[in-house]
Scaffold this motif. Structure first.
Motif, mmCIF file in Angstrom:
data_model
loop_
_atom_site.group_PDB
_atom_site.id
_atom_site.type_symbol
_atom_site.label_atom_id
_atom_site.label_comp_id
_atom_site.label_asym_id
_atom_site.label_seq_id
_atom_site.Cartn_x
_atom_site.Cartn_y
_atom_site.Cartn_z
ATOM 1 N N ILE A 225 0.871 -1.180 0.000
ATOM 2 C CA ILE A 225 0.000 0.000 0.000
ATOM 3 C C ILE A 225 0.898 1.218 0.000
ATOM 4 N N ASN A 226 0.663 2.139 -0.937
ATOM 5 C CA ASN A 226 1.497 3.342 -1.055
ATOM 6 C C ASN A 226 2.977 2.984 -1.189
ATOM 7 N N ALA A 227 3.249 1.861 -1.894
ATOM 8 C CA ALA A 227 4.616 1.370 -2.134
ATOM 9 C C ALA A 227 5.343 0.968 -0.858
ATOM 10 N N GLU A 228 4.582 0.693 0.208
ATOM 11 C CA GLU A 228 5.129 0.212 1.468
ATOM 12 C C GLU A 228 4.496 -1.143 1.801
ATOM 13 N N PRO A 229 5.155 -1.957 2.656
ATOM 14 C CA PRO A 229 4.529 -3.221 3.059
ATOM 15 C C PRO A 229 3.103 -2.979 3.558
ATOM 16 N N ALA A 230 2.176 -3.781 3.053
ATOM 17 C CA ALA A 230 0.752 -3.478 3.220
ATOM 18 C C ALA A 230 0.312 -3.392 4.675
ATOM 19 N N ALA A 231 0.640 -4.399 5.477
ATOM 20 C CA ALA A 231 0.177 -4.406 6.865
ATOM 21 C C ALA A 231 0.744 -3.233 7.646
ATOM 22 N N ALA A 232 2.031 -2.945 7.449
ATOM 23 C CA ALA A 232 2.669 -1.852 8.182
ATOM 24 C C ALA A 232 2.067 -0.506 7.794
ATOM 25 N N GLU A 233 1.811 -0.304 6.495
ATOM 26 C CA GLU A 233 1.261 0.976 6.050
ATOM 27 C C GLU A 233 -0.185 1.152 6.501
ATOM 28 N N TYR A 234 -0.984 0.087 6.408
ATOM 29 C CA TYR A 234 -2.366 0.167 6.899
ATOM 30 C C TYR A 234 -2.364 0.477 8.396
ATOM 31 N N ALA A 235 -1.517 -0.215 9.159
ATOM 32 C CA ALA A 235 -1.444 0.030 10.603
ATOM 33 C C ALA A 235 -1.077 1.487 10.888
ATOM 34 N N ARG A 236 -0.127 2.028 10.137
ATOM 35 C CA ARG A 236 0.269 3.426 10.342
ATOM 36 C C ARG A 236 -0.912 4.362 10.088
ATOM 37 N N LEU A 237 -1.654 4.101 9.016
ATOM 38 C CA LEU A 237 -2.755 4.986 8.634
ATOM 39 C C LEU A 237 -3.895 4.970 9.653
ATOM 40 N N VAL A 238 -4.113 3.821 10.299
ATOM 41 C CA VAL A 238 -5.232 3.736 11.256
ATOM 42 C C VAL A 238 -4.769 3.970 12.699
ATOM 43 N N GLY A 239 -3.449 4.170 12.897
ATOM 44 C CA GLY A 239 -2.944 4.426 14.234
ATOM 45 C C GLY A 239 -2.865 3.206 15.112
ATOM 46 N N ALA A 240 -2.527 2.056 14.517
ATOM 47 C CA ALA A 240 -2.419 0.803 15.276
ATOM 48 C C ALA A 240 -1.026 0.206 15.098
ATOM 49 N N ARG A 241 -0.701 -0.774 15.925
ATOM 50 C CA ARG A 241 0.529 -1.531 15.753
ATOM 51 C C ARG A 241 0.243 -2.737 14.850
ATOM 52 N N VAL A 242 1.222 -3.147 14.070
ATOM 53 C CA VAL A 242 1.041 -4.288 13.170
ATOM 54 C C VAL A 242 0.619 -5.525 13.952
ATOM 55 N N GLU A 243 1.241 -5.717 15.139
ATOM 56 C CA GLU A 243 0.927 -6.917 15.926
ATOM 57 C C GLU A 243 -0.497 -6.903 16.474
ATOM 58 N N ASP A 244 -1.166 -5.751 16.440
ATOM 59 C CA ASP A 244 -2.546 -5.661 16.931
ATOM 60 C C ASP A 244 -3.580 -5.803 15.819
ATOM 61 N N LEU A 245 -3.134 -5.929 14.579
ATOM 62 C CA LEU A 245 -4.086 -6.028 13.470
ATOM 63 C C LEU A 245 -4.882 -7.332 13.564
#
Length: 377
Positions: A225-245
């Motif tokens: 997503i946005n040329a970044e690893p998908a889970a990490a970028e989605y987590a950043r956009l929603v204000g969460a940690r990847v491990e909490d997805l």
């Protein structure tokens, strides 16, 4: 005769079906739709249904939770029976969805509609709707809904993708006495009563956008997503940690896509160990997604039921298909009891899905279904 509904959580399949069919008054029915928890031994359950439902059209699927006559529940077998005095139900099944023949399927569905029209000539004014149930792990919903709605013509199609809780291991549809994988059922419900197909969602587009820059469309998996690893970028956009997805985050921060001037949710199913995200719906590179923002869940549902009640001249029952992520969200928002009571008071029976179908669309995080009016005076 009112539409019959029943639910049981008896563990033994034979005893469960016996109780269910007794409450439904099966000899008086023109068709039956059932939804069952995947906790049941499905071969034994199918045998029990077959031994008591000979000659009756019965379709159904496994669920991720059931909407029972008493509201939201899990671990049950729940059914809705349509009295023969006012209804006819006819069905067909398509298997081996990887080898789906669109042309042949359309011919079969057109013949099903023609037969339904012929069988209900004695009803006078007749209303038809198509109930669609599909293996929720087949990844074939988009292609099937477009193909089948085209064949159905003016007959509206509503339905849901079968589930197995949130396990994502095995999901089934039920047809002709057997639970089947990699299959889809189309059933034509015909009635002298008014019926109204509907789709409702409580999310609208927010201001945060993202672009899918790398994806495997066959697997519905997004790698970037946005040329970044998908889970990490989605987590950043929603204000969460990847491990909490997980479902709790996905339910409250759904990506949405704009199509035909409307916004539709494209829900995330899982965050994967390799940093990718798997979606419930079709996804492709280059798509612009917008993070959704929630509206008033309870107010929206009350308004929906009021409109449906007016549309059908008084609701008898609502056959409902509610996304499993909606159930996760109402639990988070401490609204489960309120939604459950409202569904029970408005006569909703159905199941929690891995996706909903409305006309030619496969959608997520909606409450969709069919409102059915009371018997004519």
């Amino acid at each position: 005769m009112p539409i019959r509904v029943a639910s049981t959580r008896i563990d033994d399949p034979e005893l469960a079906v016996r109780a269910l069919f007794r409450d439904l008054d099966v000899p008086a029915l023109g068709g039956l739709v059932l939804f069952c928890s995947s906790r049941y031994p499905l071969d034994d359950l199918a045998a029990a249904i077959g031994s008591r439902g000979d000659g009756l059209t019965i379709v159904g699927c496994t669920s991720s939770g059931e909407i029972t006559p008493d509201g939201l529940d899990e671990g049950t077998i729940t059914a809705i029976g349509f009295p023969a005095s006012d209804f006819r139900l006819s069905a067909t099944c398509f298997e081996d969805l990887d080898g789906f023949d669109a042309g042949q399927a359309q011919r079969v569905v057109r013949a099903l509609v023609a037969d339904a029209n012929e069988a209900t000539r004695g009803f006078g004014t007749t209303h038809h709707a198509a109930i669609f149930l599909v293996d929720g792990l087949s990844h074939r919903e988009e292609m099937l809904t477009l193909t089948l709605q085209d064949a159905l013509g003016e007959v509206p199609m509503i339905g849901g993708s079968s589930g197995d809780g949130l396990d994502f291991r095995e999901t089934f549809v039920f047809y002709d006495g057997r639970f089947r994988r990699d299959a889809a059922v189309v059933a034509i419900l015909s009635s002298r009563r008014p019926m109204k197909a509907f789709r409702a969602q409580h999310y609208g587009p927010g201001s945060v956008k993202m672009v899918i820059t790398a994806a495997d469309t066959d697997l519905r998996t997004v790698h970037e997503i946005n040329a970044e690893p998908a889970a990490a970028e989605y987590a950043r956009l929603v204000g969460a940690r990847v491990e909490d997805l997980g479902p709790a985050v996905f339910a409250t921060h759904p990506p949405m896509v704009r199509a035909g001037g409307e916004y539709y949710v494209r829900s995330i199913q899982t965050a994967n160990p390799d940093g990718s995200l798997t979606f419930y719906c079709a996804i492709d590179e280059g798509i612009v997604l917008t993070l959704g923002e929630a509206g008033d869940i309870m107010g929206g549902l009350h308004d929906l039921f009021d409109r449906l009640d007016a549309d059908v001249g008084g609701i008898d029952r609502v056959l409902g298909f509610d996304c499993v992520l909606n159930s996760v969200e109402v639990e988070q928002r401490q609204l489960r009891s309120a939604v459950s009571r409202l569904f029970a008071s408005r006569g909703v029976v159905g199941f929690n899905t891995y996706g909903e179908q409305f006309h030619g669309l496969h959608v997520n995080q909606t409450f969709s279904g069919l409102a059915i009016g009371r018997p004519p005076c």
